[in-house]
Write an enzyme that holds these catalytic residues in place. Structure first.
Site, PDB file in Angstrom:
ATOM      1  N   ALA A  10       0.854  -1.193   0.000  1.00  0.00           N
ATOM      2  CA  ALA A  10       0.000   0.000   0.000  1.00  0.00           C
ATOM      3  C   ALA A  10       0.887   1.239   0.000  1.00  0.00           C
ATOM      4  O   ALA A  10       1.655   1.457   0.941  1.00  0.00           O
ATOM      5  CB  ALA A  10      -0.904   0.005   1.235  1.00  0.00           C
ATOM      6  N   GLY A  17       7.959   2.767  -4.515  1.00  0.00           N
ATOM      7  CA  GLY A  17       8.660   2.470  -5.761  1.00  0.00           C
ATOM      8  C   GLY A  17      10.023   1.861  -5.505  1.00  0.00           C
ATOM      9  O   GLY A  17      10.470   0.961  -6.225  1.00  0.00           O
ATOM     10  N   VAL A 134      12.288   4.472  11.734  1.00  0.00           N
ATOM     11  CA  VAL A 134      13.279   5.301  12.412  1.00  0.00           C
ATOM     12  C   VAL A 134      14.605   5.224  11.671  1.00  0.00           C
ATOM     13  O   VAL A 134      15.153   4.135  11.477  1.00  0.00           O
ATOM     14  CB  VAL A 134      13.482   4.851  13.878  1.00  0.00           C
ATOM     15  CG1 VAL A 134      14.553   5.712  14.554  1.00  0.00           C
ATOM     16  CG2 VAL A 134      12.179   4.930  14.654  1.00  0.00           C
ATOM     17  N   GLU A 192       9.692  19.436   2.777  1.00  0.00           N
ATOM     18  CA  GLU A 192       8.357  19.489   2.178  1.00  0.00           C
ATOM     19  C   GLU A 192       7.925  20.933   1.957  1.00  0.00           C
ATOM     20  O   GLU A 192       8.491  21.871   2.524  1.00  0.00           O
ATOM     21  CB  GLU A 192       7.352  18.802   3.113  1.00  0.00           C
ATOM     22  CG  GLU A 192       7.679  17.350   3.431  1.00  0.00           C
ATOM     23  CD  GLU A 192       7.443  16.432   2.252  1.00  0.00           C
ATOM     24  OE1 GLU A 192       6.736  16.832   1.298  1.00  0.00           O
ATOM     25  OE2 GLU A 192       7.970  15.306   2.273  1.00  0.00           O
ATOM     26  N   LYS A 207      10.012   9.590  16.200  1.00  0.00           N
ATOM     27  CA  LYS A 207      11.052   8.561  16.170  1.00  0.00           C
ATOM     28  C   LYS A 207      11.635   8.329  17.567  1.00  0.00           C
ATOM     29  O   LYS A 207      11.907   7.186  17.951  1.00  0.00           O
ATOM     30  CB  LYS A 207      12.148   8.980  15.197  1.00  0.00           C
ATOM     31  CG  LYS A 207      11.665   9.116  13.753  1.00  0.00           C
ATOM     32  CD  LYS A 207      12.714   9.769  12.877  1.00  0.00           C
ATOM     33  CE  LYS A 207      12.214   9.965  11.458  1.00  0.00           C
ATOM     34  NZ  LYS A 207      13.170  10.710  10.612  1.00  0.00           N
TER      35      LYS A 207
END
Length: 429
Positions: A10, A17, A134, A192, A207
């Site tokens: 999923a 990829g 992590v 991002e 983490k």
């Protein structure tokens, strides 16, 4: 040879990829190491038409991700969707309830729901694996859960976010300010479009809570992690740290002791001779201190398609071999619900930076606040006037309780002499 381990995947972003490409590229080697073939049989993602640079036509495509959990032709589900709740959590719950193994790189989901998922996996007697959650391809979870299993871990800490480390390293190397380097990191794909989770310390806090649970045998307690990021670090802080013999790094620190569980993500001044000081760019590094093994250092690439896919497939190899135990290194029922430690009781040295008006009496006001709170000053440095008439005042304290530093800063809150909130960075000893 044993039957094929059949995998439903999923999420087909960068990591998804990478998993497909890795299984293709190293197929024979993986089969030999796993003792049986590992094959993807079904996939699911949001956009069926997107070109991902890999042949997906050989796999069954599923539009409703949640149904991967109940496919008769899948033994294990790999979740690379992301997000603490929503489709990822639904898929995790459904997969474990269906008696199938589950592999994930989703640190946010584990930080919030890890205990519940571990209990479900143990009840169903199926694997729950999350090495990729992590530090990407660094085998730190396996190292703590297996390699250091005989040790009492006193402390675990490290550089857990590659985006922040890239930004701080660039600021250090080029003398540039945060906003400019952040924009470059976004252009290069290291950050991002909305970088808040990274630069505000939330990603590292996710983490750290996972590492703390494995290291100390405590229930995951993300809500107790004190997180502060690097937004307010400026070039002058980097330069001042260098002059003092330090480098600035965003460090997550966790300790468990008589006073409770301490977890914090915060910018630190790291001595130049400490292993974390040499960790530059987008690399991650984790240090664990065991009572018999001593200091362990795990370092490498903490993100990206290759490293993260490597960790995902390593988990699949373990499952294919039948090598897996409790997700958090001991049965979920044995994990201790430990109260959060009071950070005010901690002792250490601190770096404090003030941006102040350039006028008589300002230094005296700061020094008086430190004196009244019982903070001993090791050094005080004032740097030149900025275009707006303000100056930078940097203080390094002697070792003392953090409560005293907090009280001193509280005394200065609202002072007309300060042009902004002070920056407090801990010094890593």
């Amino acid at each position: 040879m044993a039957e094929t381990l059949r995998v439903a995947l999923a999420g087909l972003g960068t990591v998804g990829g990478g998993v497909v490409r890795l299984l293709d590229a190293n197929r024979d080697l993986i089969t030999r190491r796993a003792g049986r073939p590992i094959e993807i049989v079904a996939i699911s993602a949001r956009d069926r038409a997107k070109d991902r640079g890999v042949d997906l036509s050989r796999f069954a495509w599923v539009d409703d991700t949640s149904t991967l959990a109940t496919r008769d032709d899948a033994d294990v589900v790999v979740e690379l969707i992301g997000g603490s709740d929503g489709p990822a959590l639904t898929l995790a719950r459904n997969t474990l309830a269906a008696g199938k193994g589950f592999v994930t790189a989703n640190k946010a989901m584990l930080a919030h729901h890890g205990l519940e998922l571990a209990q479900a996996a143990e009840a169903a007697r199926v694997p729950l694996k999350f090495e990729a959650a992590v530090a990407g391809g660094i085998p730190v979870i396996k190292g703590l859960r297996e390699g250091a299993a005989a040790n009492e871990i006193a402390r675990v800490y490290g550089i857990l976010n590659g985006t922040c480390n890239f930004i701080l390293s660039k600021m250090e190397a080029e003398g540039r300010d945060f906003a400019e380097v952040l924009a470059e990191a976004q252009a290069l794909g290291y950050a991002e479009a909305d970088p808040s989770f990274d630069i505000d310390g939330v990603d590292a806090a996710h983490k750290l809570s996972i590492l703390a649970s494995i290291a100390f045998g405590t229930q995951p307690a993300f809500e107790a992690v004190a997180a502060d990021g690097i937004r307010r670090v400026i070039a002058a802080d980097i330069a001042e740290a260098a002059a003092l013999g330090y480098r600035v790094r965003l460090v997550g620190v966790a300790e468990a002791g008589a006073n409770g569980l301490f977890q914090r993500v915060h910018p630190h001044l790291v001595p130049l001779d400490h292993p974390l000081a040499s960790v530059t760019g987008s690399l991650n590094a984790v240090v664990a201190e065991g009572n018999f093994v001593g200091r362990l250092l795990f370092q490498g690439r903490g993100a990206g398609d290759g490293p993260t896919a490597s960790a995902v497939v390593a988990d699949l190899i373990d499952i294919a071999r039948g090598e897996y135990g409790p997700p958090y290194a001991m049965p979920a029922a044995s994990l201790v619900a430990m109260a959060a430690a009071d950070p005010g009781e901690r002792r250490g040295r601190a770096y404090l930076r003030f941006t102040v008006e350039d006028r008589v009496g300002v230094l005296a006001e700061i020094a008086a606040a430190m004196r009244d709170a019982g903070v001993s000053i090791e050094s005080l440095i004032q740097r030149g006037t900025h275009g707006d008439g303000s100056v930078i005042v940097a203080i390094v304290t002697h070792e003392g309780p953090e409560r005293s530093v907090a009280q001193a800063l509280e005394k200065l809150r609202g002072s007309q002499s300060l042009a902004g909130a002070p920056l407090w960075m801990h010094i890593l000893e």
